[in-house]
Design a protein around this motif. Structure first.
Motif: not given
Length: 316
Positions: A8, A53-54, A79-81, A113, A117
């Protein structure tokens, strides 16, 4: 890809004035994350780095992605949450000698995550997988993700580099210790600080810490000793490498990440372990002289000039 790292990164706010945070009225926006600190350090030294990451599907997430991408790091696996936010962090400079950190990362996008992921093809193409002890502390699903990434790396012959990076604000020692030891047992290279080494193996001498971690299965252990430099040990060689002199420590945050970046840079270039540790010490010294986590990370020409100018003062 030379190095893939997982973890993160948060948007960080730093007040423009010293003193209690409650009195701060203006802040500077920047970014903070151990894994991206390492990635930025490596990228500036000319290496190819990818970050898994996210972030939240929010403006902070967009800002963060734009910044990391701008540092030459591949973010194709970020990725995008859709609902969880990008994590935030505040620094509080009480005075020139005392710094406090506040995290607002509970249930952040990155803490959500999980194994999904991880792209095994992405990791399999790297030379090194860089893991810290921060990511498994974020959540149970992050912990499972870290072990998944390690297993993929080991299956494909990718060397696992582990920085324990213990964070007391994220988990207590009783919870952290067995998990960190499990990761250490599956790692090729371990980069503990002296206190972290003591926490893990209950030894306080660098040689004893290295012995214990090598017995777990690591091939190389480098114990960071702050201003004193570092101690390295493998089955074939060992030694102390002195740190570089620093006139004033402006900001100690990020020094361990800078060390990891410098060391991995040396490993990627095939220089000796001793020389790689010396480079790591130099990058760490340069970072602590500049305010911020990553601002002091040098490009190659600047690093070489610093090392050459300081070499007459460094005795190994």
């Amino acid at each position: 890809m030379d190095v893939v790292t997982v973890g993160e990164t948060m948007v960080m706010f730093t007040p423009q004035t010293m003193g209690l945070l409650r009195y701060a009225k203006q802040f500077v926006l920047s970014y903070a994350g151990a894994e991206t600190n390492v990635a930025i350090g490596l990228s500036r030294l000319g290496h190819r780095v990818g970050w898994i990451s996210q972030v939240g599907q929010d403006e902070f997430g967009e800002s963060l992605l734009s910044f990391v991408r701008g540092e030459g790091i591949d973010v194709s696996e970020v990725k995008k949450h859709p609902t969880a936010p990008t994590g935030l962090m505040f620094k509080e400079y009480l005075n020139k000698k005392e710094l406090r950190i506040y995290y607002y990362r509970h249930q952040s996008a990155a803490s959500m995550m999980n194994r999904q992921n991880i792209n095994k093809d992405y990791i399999s193409q790297a030379k090194f997988l860089h893991i810290t002890g921060i990511t498994p502390a974020l959540s149970e699903s992050c912990r499972e993700m870290v072990f998944e990434a390690i297993q993929i790396a080991k299956h494909h012959g990718v060397k696992v580099v582990f920085d324990p990076n213990y964070r007391a604000k994220l988990w207590d020692t009783d919870t952290a210790k067995p998990i960190l030891l499990d990761i250490a047992a599956q790692s090729d290279i371990i980069l503990p600080g002296l206190d972290e080494g003591t926490l893990l193996v209950e030894k306080d001498k660098p040689e004893e810490i290295a012995d214990a971690l090598l017995d777990l299965g690591a091939k190389l252990v480098v114990v960071k000793l702050g201003p004193r430099g570092a101690y390295y040990q493998s089955a074939e060689e060992s030694g102390y490498v002195s740190g570089f002199p620093v006139d004033e420590v402006v900001d100690p945050v990020g020094a361990g990440d800078a060390f990891a970046a410098g060391f991995l840079s040396g490993m990627l270039e095939g220089i000796s372990i001793e020389s790689a540790v010396q480079r790591a010490n130099a990058v760490a010294a340069m970072v602590v002289m500049v305010k911020g986590d990553y601002e002091g990370l040098p490009e190659r020409e600047t690093l070489m000039r610093f090392m050459n100018q300081s070499s007459q003062d460094v005795h190994r």
